[in-house]
Design an enzyme around this catalytic site. Structure first.
Site, short mmCIF file in Angstrom:
data_model
loop_
_atom_site.label_atom_id
_atom_site.label_comp_id
_atom_site.label_asym_id
_atom_site.label_seq_id
_atom_site.Cartn_x
_atom_site.Cartn_y
_atom_site.Cartn_z
N TYR A 102 18.83 42.44 -60.19
CA TYR A 102 17.37 42.40 -60.15
C TYR A 102 16.77 41.25 -60.97
O TYR A 102 15.57 40.99 -60.89
CB TYR A 102 16.77 43.71 -60.68
CG TYR A 102 17.02 44.93 -59.82
CD1 TYR A 102 17.61 44.83 -58.57
CD2 TYR A 102 16.65 46.19 -60.26
CE1 TYR A 102 17.84 45.96 -57.80
CE2 TYR A 102 16.86 47.32 -59.49
CZ TYR A 102 17.47 47.20 -58.26
OH TYR A 102 17.68 48.33 -57.50
N LYS A 111 31.72 48.10 -60.59
CA LYS A 111 32.53 47.94 -59.37
C LYS A 111 33.51 46.80 -59.67
O LYS A 111 33.57 45.79 -58.97
CB LYS A 111 31.60 47.62 -58.17
CG LYS A 111 32.28 47.70 -56.82
CD LYS A 111 32.54 49.11 -56.34
CE LYS A 111 33.31 49.10 -55.01
NZ LYS A 111 33.75 50.44 -54.59
N ASP A 168 19.46 52.07 -61.66
CA ASP A 168 18.28 52.44 -60.88
C ASP A 168 18.64 53.55 -59.89
O ASP A 168 18.00 54.60 -59.81
CB ASP A 168 17.79 51.18 -60.15
CG ASP A 168 16.46 51.39 -59.44
OD1 ASP A 168 15.78 52.39 -59.72
OD2 ASP A 168 16.11 50.53 -58.61
#
Ligand code: ATP
Ligand code: MG
Length: 362
Positions: free
Chosen positions: A140, A195, A251
Protein backbone atom coordinates in the site's frame (compact mmCIF):
# COMPACT_ATOMS: atom_id res chain seq x y z
CA UNK A 1 2.80 14.05 33.07
CA UNK A 2 0.82 17.07 31.87
CA UNK A 3 -2.05 18.94 33.50
CA UNK A 4 -4.08 18.95 30.32
CA UNK A 5 -4.03 16.82 27.16
CA UNK A 6 -5.32 18.27 23.92
CA UNK A 7 -7.34 15.72 21.94
CA UNK A 8 -8.20 16.49 18.32
CA UNK A 9 -11.59 14.90 17.63
CA UNK A 10 -12.37 14.40 13.94
CA UNK A 11 -15.91 12.94 13.61
CA UNK A 12 -15.80 12.65 9.79
CA UNK A 13 -18.47 10.94 7.68
CA UNK A 14 -21.32 8.42 7.80
CA UNK A 15 -21.59 6.89 11.26
CA UNK A 16 -18.31 8.67 12.20
CA UNK A 17 -20.04 11.60 13.97
CA UNK A 18 -22.35 9.20 15.84
CA UNK A 19 -19.60 6.98 17.23
CA UNK A 20 -17.28 9.94 17.90
CA UNK A 21 -20.05 11.67 19.88
CA UNK A 22 -20.43 8.48 21.93
CA UNK A 23 -16.72 8.53 22.77
CA UNK A 24 -16.77 12.23 23.69
CA UNK A 25 -19.81 11.67 25.91
CA UNK A 26 -18.15 8.75 27.74
CA UNK A 27 -14.81 10.56 28.15
CA UNK A 28 -16.65 13.57 29.60
CA UNK A 29 -18.55 11.31 31.98
CA UNK A 30 -15.35 9.45 32.88
CA UNK A 31 -13.37 12.47 34.03
CA UNK A 32 -16.03 15.08 34.81
CA UNK A 33 -15.79 18.81 34.04
CA UNK A 34 -12.32 19.31 35.60
CA UNK A 35 -10.77 16.33 33.83
CA UNK A 36 -7.36 16.10 32.13
CA UNK A 37 -8.67 16.02 28.54
CA UNK A 38 -9.63 18.93 26.32
CA UNK A 39 -11.64 17.48 23.43
CA UNK A 40 -11.91 19.78 20.45
CA UNK A 41 -13.72 18.90 17.21
CA UNK A 42 -12.25 19.54 13.77
CA UNK A 43 -13.88 19.04 10.37
CA UNK A 44 -12.60 16.69 7.65
CA UNK A 45 -13.97 14.15 5.22
CA UNK A 46 -16.09 13.54 2.16
CA UNK A 47 -19.18 15.38 3.37
CA UNK A 48 -17.06 18.47 4.08
CA UNK A 49 -15.58 18.13 0.58
CA UNK A 50 -19.04 17.99 -0.97
CA UNK A 51 -20.05 21.14 0.87
CA UNK A 52 -16.86 23.18 0.67
CA UNK A 53 -14.56 21.66 -1.96
CA UNK A 54 -12.02 20.81 0.72
CA UNK A 55 -11.70 17.44 2.46
CA UNK A 56 -8.82 18.01 4.85
CA UNK A 57 -8.41 21.69 5.80
CA UNK A 58 -4.93 22.90 6.77
CA UNK A 59 -6.25 23.96 10.19
CA UNK A 60 -7.49 20.43 10.88
CA UNK A 61 -4.15 18.97 9.83
CA UNK A 62 -2.29 21.40 12.12
CA UNK A 63 -4.64 20.61 15.02
CA UNK A 64 -4.07 16.86 14.53
CA UNK A 65 -0.31 17.30 14.25
CA UNK A 66 -0.08 19.43 17.39
CA UNK A 67 -2.60 17.59 19.60
CA UNK A 68 -1.52 15.02 22.18
CA UNK A 69 -3.67 12.42 20.41
CA UNK A 70 -6.28 12.16 17.66
CA UNK A 71 -9.68 10.53 18.13
CA UNK A 72 -11.46 9.77 14.88
CA UNK A 73 -14.90 8.55 13.83
CA UNK A 74 -14.59 7.48 10.19
CA UNK A 75 -13.96 9.26 6.90
CA UNK A 76 -15.05 8.74 3.29
CA UNK A 77 -18.31 8.14 1.43
CA UNK A 78 -18.79 6.11 -1.71
CA UNK A 79 -18.79 8.16 -4.91
CA UNK A 80 -17.39 11.36 -3.41
CA UNK A 81 -13.99 11.64 -5.06
CA UNK A 82 -11.39 14.28 -5.85
CA UNK A 83 -10.84 15.25 -9.50
CA UNK A 84 -7.89 12.79 -9.65
CA UNK A 85 -10.25 9.95 -8.72
CA UNK A 86 -9.01 9.42 -5.16
CA UNK A 87 -11.64 9.11 -2.45
CA UNK A 88 -12.36 12.30 -0.52
CA UNK A 89 -11.84 11.34 3.09
CA UNK A 90 -9.16 8.78 2.42
CA UNK A 91 -6.64 11.62 2.24
CA UNK A 92 -7.31 12.33 5.93
CA UNK A 93 -6.18 8.87 7.00
CA UNK A 94 -3.36 8.58 4.49
CA UNK A 95 -1.83 12.03 5.04
CA UNK A 96 -1.79 11.59 8.80
CA UNK A 97 -0.49 8.05 8.44
CA UNK A 98 2.41 9.04 6.19
CA UNK A 99 3.27 12.58 7.32
CA UNK A 100 3.11 11.74 11.03
CA UNK A 101 4.64 8.32 10.33
CA UNK A 102 1.98 6.30 12.17
CA UNK A 103 3.77 3.08 11.33
CA UNK A 104 2.04 0.65 13.69
CA UNK A 105 -1.61 -0.27 13.37
CA UNK A 106 -2.57 -2.17 16.49
CA UNK A 107 -5.82 -4.10 16.44
CA UNK A 108 -6.80 -6.05 19.53
CA UNK A 109 -9.09 -9.00 18.79
CA UNK A 110 -10.94 -10.01 21.92
CA UNK A 111 -14.10 -12.01 22.41
CA UNK A 112 -16.09 -10.43 25.24
CA UNK A 113 -18.31 -12.51 27.49
CA UNK A 114 -21.86 -11.87 26.32
CA UNK A 115 -21.04 -11.80 22.60
CA UNK A 116 -21.86 -14.84 20.53
CA UNK A 117 -18.96 -15.82 18.30
CA UNK A 118 -19.40 -18.14 15.34
CA UNK A 119 -16.22 -19.76 16.68
CA UNK A 120 -17.36 -20.40 20.27
CA UNK A 121 -16.96 -24.13 19.72
CA UNK A 122 -13.36 -24.03 18.53
CA UNK A 123 -12.22 -21.51 21.14
CA UNK A 124 -13.53 -22.68 24.51
CA UNK A 125 -10.73 -20.77 26.25
CA UNK A 126 -11.68 -17.53 24.53
CA UNK A 127 -10.15 -15.36 21.80
CA UNK A 128 -7.67 -12.68 22.84
CA UNK A 129 -4.87 -11.66 20.53
CA UNK A 130 -3.52 -8.54 18.89
CA UNK A 131 -2.81 -7.95 15.21
CA UNK A 132 0.13 -5.59 14.70
CA UNK A 133 -0.18 -4.39 11.13
CA UNK A 134 2.69 -2.54 9.46
CA UNK A 135 1.06 0.69 8.40
CA UNK A 136 3.59 2.57 6.27
CA UNK A 137 5.12 0.20 3.71
CA UNK A 138 4.28 -2.97 1.83
CA UNK A 139 1.94 -3.08 -1.09
CA UNK A 140 0.00 0.00 0.00
CA UNK A 141 2.97 2.35 0.41
CA UNK A 142 3.10 3.34 -3.24
CA UNK A 143 -0.34 4.94 -2.86
CA UNK A 144 -1.50 4.61 -6.42
CA UNK A 145 1.96 5.00 -7.96
CA UNK A 146 1.56 1.63 -9.67
CA UNK A 147 1.49 1.54 -13.44
CA UNK A 148 -0.99 0.41 -16.05
CA UNK A 149 0.07 -0.13 -19.62
CA UNK A 150 -2.50 0.57 -22.35
CA UNK A 151 -5.17 -1.49 -20.67
CA UNK A 152 -3.04 -4.62 -21.04
CA UNK A 153 -0.87 -4.74 -17.96
CA UNK A 154 -0.84 -3.31 -14.45
CA UNK A 155 1.94 -3.36 -11.87
CA UNK A 156 2.18 -2.47 -8.18
CA UNK A 157 5.29 -2.66 -6.06
CA UNK A 158 5.69 -4.20 -2.62
CA UNK A 159 8.35 -2.39 -0.62
CA UNK A 160 9.82 -3.53 2.69
CA UNK A 161 12.72 -1.68 4.28
CA UNK A 162 14.91 -2.98 7.08
CA UNK A 163 14.01 0.04 9.19
CA UNK A 164 10.29 -0.45 8.56
CA UNK A 165 10.24 -4.18 9.30
CA UNK A 166 12.52 -3.92 12.32
CA UNK A 167 10.44 -1.30 14.07
CA UNK A 168 7.11 -3.06 13.54
CA UNK A 169 8.51 -6.43 14.64
CA UNK A 170 10.06 -4.83 17.73
CA UNK A 171 6.71 -3.21 18.50
CA UNK A 172 5.08 -6.65 18.36
CA UNK A 173 7.62 -8.26 20.70
CA UNK A 174 7.41 -5.36 23.15
CA UNK A 175 3.65 -5.76 23.15
CA UNK A 176 3.94 -9.50 23.81
CA UNK A 177 6.38 -8.81 26.64
CA UNK A 178 4.17 -6.22 28.33
CA UNK A 179 0.68 -7.51 27.59
CA UNK A 180 -1.58 -8.76 30.34
CA UNK A 181 -2.84 -11.76 28.45
CA UNK A 182 -1.35 -14.83 26.90
CA UNK A 183 -3.23 -17.48 24.94
CA UNK A 184 -5.06 -20.31 26.65
CA UNK A 185 -1.89 -22.43 26.75
CA UNK A 186 -0.11 -19.64 28.66
CA UNK A 187 2.68 -19.25 26.09
CA UNK A 188 3.53 -15.71 25.03
CA UNK A 189 4.22 -15.80 21.34
CA UNK A 190 4.62 -13.61 18.31
CA UNK A 191 3.50 -15.01 14.97
CA UNK A 192 5.01 -13.54 11.81
CA UNK A 193 2.56 -13.75 8.91
CA UNK A 194 4.01 -13.63 5.39
CA UNK A 195 4.31 -15.44 2.09
CA UNK A 196 8.04 -16.04 2.38
CA UNK A 197 7.91 -19.21 0.28
CA UNK A 198 6.90 -17.30 -2.85
CA UNK A 199 7.89 -13.62 -2.64
CA UNK A 200 11.26 -12.08 -1.91
CA UNK A 201 9.83 -9.11 -0.06
CA UNK A 202 8.12 -11.44 2.41
CA UNK A 203 11.24 -13.60 2.76
CA UNK A 204 13.03 -10.39 3.75
CA UNK A 205 10.26 -9.55 6.24
CA UNK A 206 10.68 -13.00 7.78
CA UNK A 207 14.49 -12.78 7.92
CA UNK A 208 14.35 -9.45 9.77
CA UNK A 209 11.66 -10.91 12.05
CA UNK A 210 13.99 -13.80 12.94
CA UNK A 211 16.82 -11.39 13.77
CA UNK A 212 14.66 -9.32 16.11
CA UNK A 213 13.07 -12.45 17.63
CA UNK A 214 16.53 -13.58 18.78
CA UNK A 215 16.58 -10.56 21.12
CA UNK A 216 13.48 -11.89 22.90
CA UNK A 217 14.36 -15.47 23.89
CA UNK A 218 11.58 -15.59 26.51
CA UNK A 219 8.91 -15.12 23.84
CA UNK A 220 8.07 -17.88 21.39
CA UNK A 221 8.51 -16.80 17.77
CA UNK A 222 6.71 -18.64 14.99
CA UNK A 223 5.92 -18.19 11.30
CA UNK A 224 2.62 -18.55 9.48
CA UNK A 225 1.90 -18.29 5.76
CA UNK A 226 -0.94 -15.91 5.00
CA UNK A 227 -3.15 -18.53 3.34
CA UNK A 228 -2.79 -20.97 6.22
CA UNK A 229 -3.33 -18.14 8.70
CA UNK A 230 -6.69 -17.29 7.13
CA UNK A 231 -7.65 -20.85 8.06
CA UNK A 232 -6.03 -20.96 11.49
CA UNK A 233 -7.65 -17.74 12.69
CA UNK A 234 -10.93 -19.58 12.15
CA UNK A 235 -9.96 -23.07 13.32
CA UNK A 236 -7.71 -22.28 16.32
CA UNK A 237 -8.01 -18.59 17.24
CA UNK A 238 -7.20 -19.38 20.88
CA UNK A 239 -3.61 -20.18 19.92
CA UNK A 240 -2.61 -16.62 19.05
CA UNK A 241 -1.12 -13.89 21.22
CA UNK A 242 0.51 -11.24 19.00
CA UNK A 243 0.48 -11.41 15.20
CA UNK A 244 2.76 -9.16 13.16
CA UNK A 245 2.38 -8.70 9.44
CA UNK A 246 2.78 -6.51 6.40
CA UNK A 247 0.28 -3.77 5.56
CA UNK A 248 -2.14 -5.51 3.15
CA UNK A 249 -2.14 -8.88 4.93
CA UNK A 250 -2.86 -7.02 8.17
CA UNK A 251 -5.73 -5.17 6.53
CA UNK A 252 -7.33 -8.40 5.33
CA UNK A 253 -6.71 -10.51 8.42
CA UNK A 254 -8.07 -7.85 10.75
CA UNK A 255 -11.49 -7.84 9.05
CA UNK A 256 -11.54 -11.63 9.19
CA UNK A 257 -10.53 -11.53 12.84
CA UNK A 258 -13.17 -8.90 13.66
CA UNK A 259 -15.84 -11.21 12.26
CA UNK A 260 -14.78 -13.93 14.71
CA UNK A 261 -15.40 -11.72 17.77
CA UNK A 262 -18.78 -10.27 16.79
CA UNK A 263 -18.05 -8.00 13.86
CA UNK A 264 -16.53 -4.67 12.93
CA UNK A 265 -18.61 -2.73 15.41
CA UNK A 266 -16.62 -4.18 18.31
CA UNK A 267 -13.10 -3.92 16.91
CA UNK A 268 -10.88 -1.03 18.04
CA UNK A 269 -7.71 0.20 16.39
CA UNK A 270 -4.75 2.39 17.24
CA UNK A 271 -2.35 3.82 14.67
CA UNK A 272 0.75 4.94 16.43
CA UNK A 273 4.10 6.41 15.54
CA UNK A 274 6.96 7.82 17.55
CA UNK A 275 5.25 11.10 18.40
CA UNK A 276 1.55 10.78 17.59
CA UNK A 277 -1.37 8.35 17.81
CA UNK A 278 -4.66 8.14 15.89
CA UNK A 279 -7.46 6.15 17.49
CA UNK A 280 -10.59 4.95 15.69
CA UNK A 281 -12.71 1.83 15.36
CA UNK A 282 -11.63 -0.67 12.71
CA UNK A 283 -14.79 -0.09 10.70
CA UNK A 284 -15.38 2.52 8.02
CA UNK A 285 -18.16 5.10 7.66
CA UNK A 286 -20.91 2.47 7.06
CA UNK A 287 -23.17 4.84 5.07
CA UNK A 288 -25.88 2.14 4.89
CA UNK A 289 -26.70 2.64 8.56
CA UNK A 290 -25.66 6.29 9.03
CA UNK A 291 -28.17 8.63 10.67
CA UNK A 292 -30.35 5.78 11.95
CA UNK A 293 -29.02 5.81 15.48
CA UNK A 294 -28.06 2.13 15.33
CA UNK A 295 -24.28 2.28 14.84
CA UNK A 296 -22.42 0.25 17.43
CA UNK A 297 -20.15 2.63 19.38
CA UNK A 298 -18.20 -0.05 21.32
CA UNK A 299 -15.30 -0.20 18.84
CA UNK A 300 -14.79 3.56 19.15
CA UNK A 301 -15.16 3.46 22.94
CA UNK A 302 -12.52 0.74 23.14
CA UNK A 303 -10.32 2.84 20.83
CA UNK A 304 -10.75 5.76 23.23
CA UNK A 305 -9.63 3.47 26.07
CA UNK A 306 -6.58 2.52 23.98
CA UNK A 307 -5.88 6.24 23.53
CA UNK A 308 -5.92 6.75 27.30
CA UNK A 309 -3.56 3.79 27.77
CA UNK A 310 -1.18 5.12 25.14
CA UNK A 311 -1.16 8.61 26.69
CA UNK A 312 -0.78 7.12 30.18
CA UNK A 313 2.36 5.22 29.18
CA UNK A 314 3.81 8.03 27.11
CA UNK A 315 3.38 10.66 29.84
CA UNK A 316 3.64 8.38 32.89
CA UNK A 317 0.20 9.56 33.99
CA UNK A 318 -1.63 7.13 36.28
CA UNK A 319 -4.89 9.11 36.05
CA UNK A 320 -5.19 8.19 32.41
CA UNK A 321 -4.27 4.55 32.98
CA UNK A 322 -6.97 4.30 35.64
CA UNK A 323 -9.42 6.02 33.28
CA UNK A 324 -8.66 3.50 30.55
CA UNK A 325 -9.35 0.63 32.93
CA UNK A 326 -12.64 2.12 34.12
CA UNK A 327 -13.84 2.79 30.58
CA UNK A 328 -12.92 -0.70 29.42
CA UNK A 329 -14.59 -2.30 32.45
CA UNK A 330 -17.75 -0.27 31.85
CA UNK A 331 -17.84 -1.44 28.23
CA UNK A 332 -17.26 -5.05 29.29
CA UNK A 333 -19.99 -4.82 31.93
CA UNK A 334 -22.52 -3.38 29.49
CA UNK A 335 -21.75 -6.08 26.92
CA UNK A 336 -21.91 -8.84 29.53
CA UNK A 337 -25.31 -7.55 30.66
CA UNK A 338 -26.67 -7.81 27.14
CA UNK A 339 -26.57 -4.15 26.09
CA UNK A 340 -26.07 -4.98 22.42
CA UNK A 341 -27.03 -3.34 19.15
CA UNK A 342 -28.69 -4.96 16.17
CA UNK A 343 -25.33 -5.95 14.67
CA UNK A 344 -24.89 -8.30 17.65
CA UNK A 345 -28.44 -9.57 17.79
CA UNK A 346 -29.59 -7.02 20.39
CA UNK A 347 -32.12 -4.20 20.34
CA UNK A 348 -30.20 -1.21 21.71
CA UNK A 349 -29.45 1.96 19.75
CA UNK A 350 -26.21 3.95 19.80
CA UNK A 351 -27.46 6.45 22.40
CA UNK A 352 -28.79 3.75 24.73
CA UNK A 353 -25.50 1.85 24.55
CA UNK A 354 -23.57 5.05 25.25
CA UNK A 355 -25.70 5.89 28.29
CA UNK A 356 -25.43 2.30 29.55
CA UNK A 357 -21.64 2.60 29.46
CA UNK A 358 -21.70 6.01 31.19
CA UNK A 359 -23.96 4.59 33.91
CA UNK A 360 -21.41 1.85 34.58
CA UNK A 361 -18.37 4.11 34.83
CA UNK A 362 -18.67 4.03 38.61
P1 ATP B 1 -13.82 1.08 4.55
O1 ATP B 1 -13.59 1.05 3.11
O2 ATP B 1 -13.76 2.44 5.14
O3 ATP B 1 -13.03 0.07 5.31
P2 ATP B 1 -15.97 -0.73 4.37
O4 ATP B 1 -16.46 -0.69 2.99
O5 ATP B 1 -15.05 -1.81 4.77
O6 ATP B 1 -15.34 0.67 4.75
P3 ATP B 1 -17.57 -0.32 6.70
O7 ATP B 1 -17.95 1.10 6.66
O8 ATP B 1 -16.50 -0.71 7.63
O9 ATP B 1 -17.27 -0.78 5.24
O10 ATP B 1 -18.86 -1.16 7.02
C1 ATP B 1 -19.13 -2.45 6.50
C2 ATP B 1 -20.52 -2.87 7.02
O11 ATP B 1 -20.41 -3.26 8.39
C3 ATP B 1 -21.47 -1.70 7.02
O12 ATP B 1 -22.21 -1.74 5.86
C4 ATP B 1 -22.31 -1.89 8.26
O13 ATP B 1 -23.51 -2.53 7.95
C5 ATP B 1 -21.46 -2.72 9.17
N1 ATP B 1 -20.87 -1.90 10.23
C6 ATP B 1 -19.66 -1.26 10.20
N2 ATP B 1 -19.45 -0.58 11.33
C7 ATP B 1 -20.54 -0.78 12.11
C8 ATP B 1 -20.94 -0.32 13.41
N3 ATP B 1 -20.16 0.47 14.16
N4 ATP B 1 -22.14 -0.72 13.88
C9 ATP B 1 -22.94 -1.51 13.17
N5 ATP B 1 -22.63 -1.98 11.95
C10 ATP B 1 -21.46 -1.62 11.41
MG1 MG C 1 -12.91 -2.05 5.15
Amino acid sequence: MKDIYQIAVVPGDGIGPEVAAAAVRCLDALFGPAGPLVLREHPAGAELYRRSGESFPAATYAACRDADAILHGAAGLPGIVHPDGTEAGLDFTLRLRFELDLFANIRPIRLYPGVRSPLAEVAPGGIDYVIVRENSEGLYAARGAGAQLRGELAVDTLVQTRKGVERIVRQAFELARSSRGAPADGVRRVTCVDKANVLRSYAFFRAVFDEVAAEYPEIEAEHGLIDAMAMYLVTRPGHYNVIVTENMFGDILSDLAAATIGGLGLAPSAEIGVTQGLFQASHGSAPDIAGKGIANPYGTLLSAAAMLDWLATRHADARLGAGARRLRQAVEAAIAEGVLGRDLGGRYGSAEITEAVCARLG
